[in-house]
Enzyme design. Structure first.
Site, PDB file in Angstrom:
ATOM      1  N   ASP A   1       1.223   4.750   1.719  1.00 18.85           N
ATOM      2  CA  ASP A   1       0.510   4.906   3.363  1.00 18.85           C
ATOM      3  C   ASP A   1       1.120   6.747   3.213  1.00 18.85           C
ATOM      4  O   ASP A   1       2.021   6.682   2.944  1.00 18.85           O
ATOM      5  CB  ASP A   1       1.338   4.665   4.594  1.00 18.85           C
ATOM      6  CG  ASP A   1       0.821   3.151   4.630  1.00 18.85           C
ATOM      7  OD1 ASP A   1      -0.509   2.510   4.290  1.00 18.85           O
ATOM      8  OD2 ASP A   1       1.315   2.497   5.121  1.00 18.85           O
TER       9      ASP A   1
ATOM     10  N   ASP B   1       1.214  -1.503  -0.247  1.00 16.80           N
ATOM     11  CA  ASP B   1      -0.063   0.194   0.471  1.00 16.80           C
ATOM     12  C   ASP B   1       1.023   1.708   0.037  1.00 16.80           C
ATOM     13  O   ASP B   1       2.397   1.662   0.544  1.00 16.80           O
ATOM     14  CB  ASP B   1      -0.828   0.289   1.278  1.00 16.80           C
ATOM     15  CG  ASP B   1      -2.239  -0.647   1.768  1.00 16.80           C
ATOM     16  OD1 ASP B   1      -1.739  -1.572   0.321  1.00 16.80           O
ATOM     17  OD2 ASP B   1      -2.285  -1.025   2.491  1.00 16.80           O
TER      18      ASP B   1
END
Length: 237
Positions: free
Chosen positions: A157, A155
Site C-alpha cells: 500500500d 499487498d
C-alpha cells in the site's frame, strides 16, 4: 463486535481535523498510553503492548483528540479508536519511511512488498519521483515498528501526496509505473492519492470517471474534483 469505539466527545464538538495539528491520515503515532473504551476487542491490548503505535485515520474529531486505528496480527483485526494529543510521544509519516527500507534485515528485505518498495525507490526517472510518497498498510507499520507484519502474499500500500491537481495522463503514467514494479515483484500495489478533499484511489482517478470516491473525514463521498473545496451537497456514500 464494534469496529470503532464511540467518540469520547459530544457530536457538536466534532470538526474536520486541521493540518496544523501536525498529523495527517496514514501517519503512524507512537503512544505512551492507549485509552480503554467500552466494547474494545480483546486483542487490542496485546497488540498495543507488542507495538505501541497506531495509524491516523480520517474522522471528525474534537480539539485535543486524534482518530487512530490499531492493528492486530490478523487481517480482520483492525479497530478504530481515539487518543488524546497528550498521549502521543512521536510520529512518522509514510514518506519518511521510504529510507528505512534500505536498512532492513535481508530476511525481511527480500519479501515481495519490500522488494517492490526498494525497486520504486531506485526508479529515479519514473513519474513517482516527482511526488512525496511512502508505504502505508502492513509495510509502513513494519518499517515504523520493526515488528514483523508483512508476509510474502501482502499487498504494498502506498500513499502519494498530491496537494496540487493531478491530470489524468500523469495519473495513468503513475499507475503504469506502479504496475510494472508490482508485476516484477509478483504482488499487488495499491496506491492512494492524498488530496485536499481526502483519499482517492489512484486507479479510480486514472480511469477517467466523472466522479470518484473520496475518503473524507466526514465519510466517503462521490465528487468530481478532489482538488476543489469539498461540497457538502456531493453524494455521501
Amino acid at each position: 463486535m464494534p469496529v470503532c469505539a464511540a467518540p469520547p466527545f459530544a457530536a457538536d464538538q466534532a470538526r474536520t481535523p486541521s493540518c496544523n495539528v501536525g498529523w495527517r491520515a496514514h501517519d503512524l503515532l507512537r503512544l505512551h498510553r492507549l485509552a480503554l473504551f467500552d466494547g474494545e476487542p480483546e486483542w487490542v491490548r496485546e497488540a498495543f503492548d507488542r507495538a505501541p503505535m497506531a495509524v491516523v485515520r480520517r474522522a471528525l474529531v474534537a480539539e485535543s483528540f486524534v482518530a487512530i486505528g490499531v492493528r492486530g496480527t490478523e487481517r480482520s483485526q483492525r479497530y478504530g479508536t481515539w487518543a488524546r494529543c497528550t498521549d502521543i510521544d512521536a510520529s512518522v509519516s509514510p514518506e519518511a519511511l521510504v529510507e528505512c527500507a534500505s536498512s532492513m534485515p535481508n530476511a525481511r528485505a527480500v519479501l515481495p512488498p519490500f522488494s517492490a518498495l526498494a525497486s520504486l525507490r531506485r526508479d529515479a526517472t519514473g513519474p513517482l519521483h516527482d511526488f512525496a510518497w511512502g508505504p502505508a498498510g502492513s509495510a509502513g507499520f513494519e518499517l515504523a515498528t520493526q515488528v514483523p507484519t508483512v508476509s510474502a502474499s501482502s499487498d504494498l500500500d502506498l500513499l502519494i501526496r498530491t496537494p496540487d491537481a493531478l491530470d489524468r495522463d500523469h495519473a495513468r503514467a503513475l499507475l503504469a509505473q506502479l504496475q510494472t514494479h508490482a508485476d516484477g515483484a509478483g504482488i499487488r500495489v495499491d496506491a492512494q492519492l492524498d488530496t485536499p478533499s481526502g483519499g482517492v484511489a489512484l486507479a479510480e482517478w486514472a480511469a477517467g470517471k466523472s466522479r470518484v470516491m473520496v475518503r473524507h473525514a466526514s465519510g466517503p463521498r462521490l465528487i468530481a474534483d478532489p482538488w476543489a473545496t469539498i461540497d457538502h451537497h456531493e453524494d455521501v456514500i
